[in-house]
Design a protein around this motif. Sequence first.
Motif, PDB file in Angstrom:
ATOM      1  N   PHE A  95       0.809  -1.300   0.064  1.00 18.80           N
ATOM      2  CA  PHE A  95      -0.069  -0.081  -0.090  1.00 18.80           C
ATOM      3  C   PHE A  95       1.026   1.314  -0.119  1.00 18.80           C
ATOM      4  O   PHE A  95       0.676   2.297  -0.712  1.00 18.80           O
ATOM      5  CB  PHE A  95      -1.069  -0.160   1.159  1.00 18.80           C
ATOM      6  N   GLY A  96       1.947   1.359   0.542  1.00 15.71           N
ATOM      7  CA  GLY A  96       2.904   2.402   0.662  1.00 15.71           C
ATOM      8  C   GLY A  96       3.459   2.704  -0.780  1.00 15.71           C
ATOM      9  O   GLY A  96       3.693   3.687  -1.174  1.00 15.71           O
ATOM     10  N   LEU A 102       1.278   6.971  -6.975  1.00 11.09           N
ATOM     11  CA  LEU A 102       0.293   8.019  -7.241  1.00 11.09           C
ATOM     12  C   LEU A 102       0.952   9.612  -7.128  1.00 11.09           C
ATOM     13  O   LEU A 102       0.151  10.565  -7.788  1.00 11.09           O
ATOM     14  CB  LEU A 102      -0.779   7.965  -6.076  1.00 11.09           C
ATOM     15  N   VAL A 103       2.047   9.730  -6.688  1.00 12.70           N
ATOM     16  CA  VAL A 103       2.619  11.058  -6.436  1.00 12.70           C
ATOM     17  C   VAL A 103       2.915  11.852  -7.706  1.00 12.70           C
ATOM     18  O   VAL A 103       2.640  13.006  -7.931  1.00 12.70           O
ATOM     19  CB  VAL A 103       3.908  10.987  -5.362  1.00 12.70           C
ATOM     20  N   ALA A 145      10.623   9.620  -0.044  1.00 12.30           N
ATOM     21  CA  ALA A 145      11.395   9.925   1.145  1.00 12.30           C
ATOM     22  C   ALA A 145      10.615  10.277   2.511  1.00 12.30           C
ATOM     23  O   ALA A 145      10.922   9.439   3.462  1.00 12.30           O
ATOM     24  CB  ALA A 145      12.558  11.082   1.068  1.00 12.30           C
ATOM     25  N   GLY A 146       9.662  10.930   2.554  1.00 10.06           N
ATOM     26  CA  GLY A 146       8.820  10.931   3.708  1.00 10.06           C
ATOM     27  C   GLY A 146       8.005   9.583   3.926  1.00 10.06           C
ATOM     28  O   GLY A 146       7.807   9.394   5.056  1.00 10.06           O
ATOM     29  N   ALA A 147       7.576   9.075   2.879  1.00  9.91           N
ATOM     30  CA  ALA A 147       6.636   7.903   3.080  1.00  9.91           C
ATOM     31  C   ALA A 147       7.605   6.827   3.511  1.00  9.91           C
ATOM     32  O   ALA A 147       7.268   6.003   4.537  1.00  9.91           O
ATOM     33  CB  ALA A 147       6.078   7.209   1.652  1.00  9.91           C
ATOM     34  N   LEU A 148       9.009   6.765   3.187  1.00 12.11           N
ATOM     35  CA  LEU A 148       9.789   5.815   3.548  1.00 12.11           C
ATOM     36  C   LEU A 148      10.328   5.944   5.067  1.00 12.11           C
ATOM     37  O   LEU A 148      10.581   5.038   5.815  1.00 12.11           O
ATOM     38  CB  LEU A 148      10.981   5.522   2.610  1.00 12.11           C
ATOM     39  N   VAL A 157      10.331   0.918  -2.328  1.00 14.74           N
ATOM     40  CA  VAL A 157      11.416   1.562  -3.169  1.00 14.74           C
ATOM     41  C   VAL A 157      11.175   1.125  -4.563  1.00 14.74           C
ATOM     42  O   VAL A 157      11.795   1.976  -5.704  1.00 14.74           O
ATOM     43  CB  VAL A 157      12.857   0.640  -2.693  1.00 14.74           C
ATOM     44  N   LEU A 158      10.205   0.324  -5.117  1.00 15.41           N
ATOM     45  CA  LEU A 158      10.071   0.071  -6.404  1.00 15.41           C
ATOM     46  C   LEU A 158       9.756   1.300  -7.210  1.00 15.41           C
ATOM     47  O   LEU A 158      10.400   1.647  -8.328  1.00 15.41           O
ATOM     48  CB  LEU A 158       9.008  -0.839  -6.686  1.00 15.41           C
ATOM     49  N   PRO A 159       8.854   2.081  -6.817  1.00 14.93           N
ATOM     50  CA  PRO A 159       8.720   3.344  -7.575  1.00 14.93           C
ATOM     51  C   PRO A 159       9.554   4.427  -7.543  1.00 14.93           C
ATOM     52  O   PRO A 159       9.936   4.876  -8.620  1.00 14.93           O
ATOM     53  CB  PRO A 159       7.347   4.065  -6.965  1.00 14.93           C
ATOM     54  N   VAL A 160      10.273   4.314  -6.448  1.00 13.50           N
ATOM     55  CA  VAL A 160      11.886   5.026  -6.396  1.00 13.50           C
ATOM     56  C   VAL A 160      12.580   4.715  -7.461  1.00 13.50           C
ATOM     57  O   VAL A 160      13.127   5.811  -8.125  1.00 13.50           O
ATOM     58  CB  VAL A 160      12.120   5.252  -4.799  1.00 13.50           C
TER      59      VAL A 160
END
Length: 185
Positions: A95-96, A102-103, A145-148, A157-160
Amino acid sequence: SRAEQNGTLTPGQAEALWQDLGAQMADEPAFKLRFIVYYFGAMLMLLPFTLFVGPALLKMDEGGLFALVLALAGGTFAVADYLKRKGWRIAAGIFGCVTIALVPMSAYLALKAAGADFSGSYRAFHQIIDGRWMTIELVTLAAAAGALWRIREPFMVLPVAVVLWYLGMDLAQGAAGNGAFSYQV
């Protein structure tokens, strides 16, 4: 068992240790059907709002679409935070990951409302290398970074990784000069 026999552990402690270890390992990633279903579910959530944004959705009013994306991001982050507190690490990371994915769309919509000029619709974010997308990528990295910081799970880290890949291509295009070359998938 050997530690019990040697007297290092009292009788019954070995069984208690095995049960504790089993409970700790219950949510560890493994090639099991439950985890495969988790990750398949993640892909089902990620694809519609990242890669396959349909023309009908993009024809929505930008303000309404922005509100929808923010509501989805807020909802998925709240679910991720709840799952993390409950100890469901894998599901929390999924979910994270969806939240971070979505960002870029929300950043695109916010920047477009502020008058930013992009080389096409949001779908072009995944198809065109253009230095003008770097703002979206940097906003996504900041949000990630905030979510992590709040929910530290590896799948997030996948979308990162994807955004860093896009950023690398856009930086190269920007270094070559805006319009020096273009590449479209």
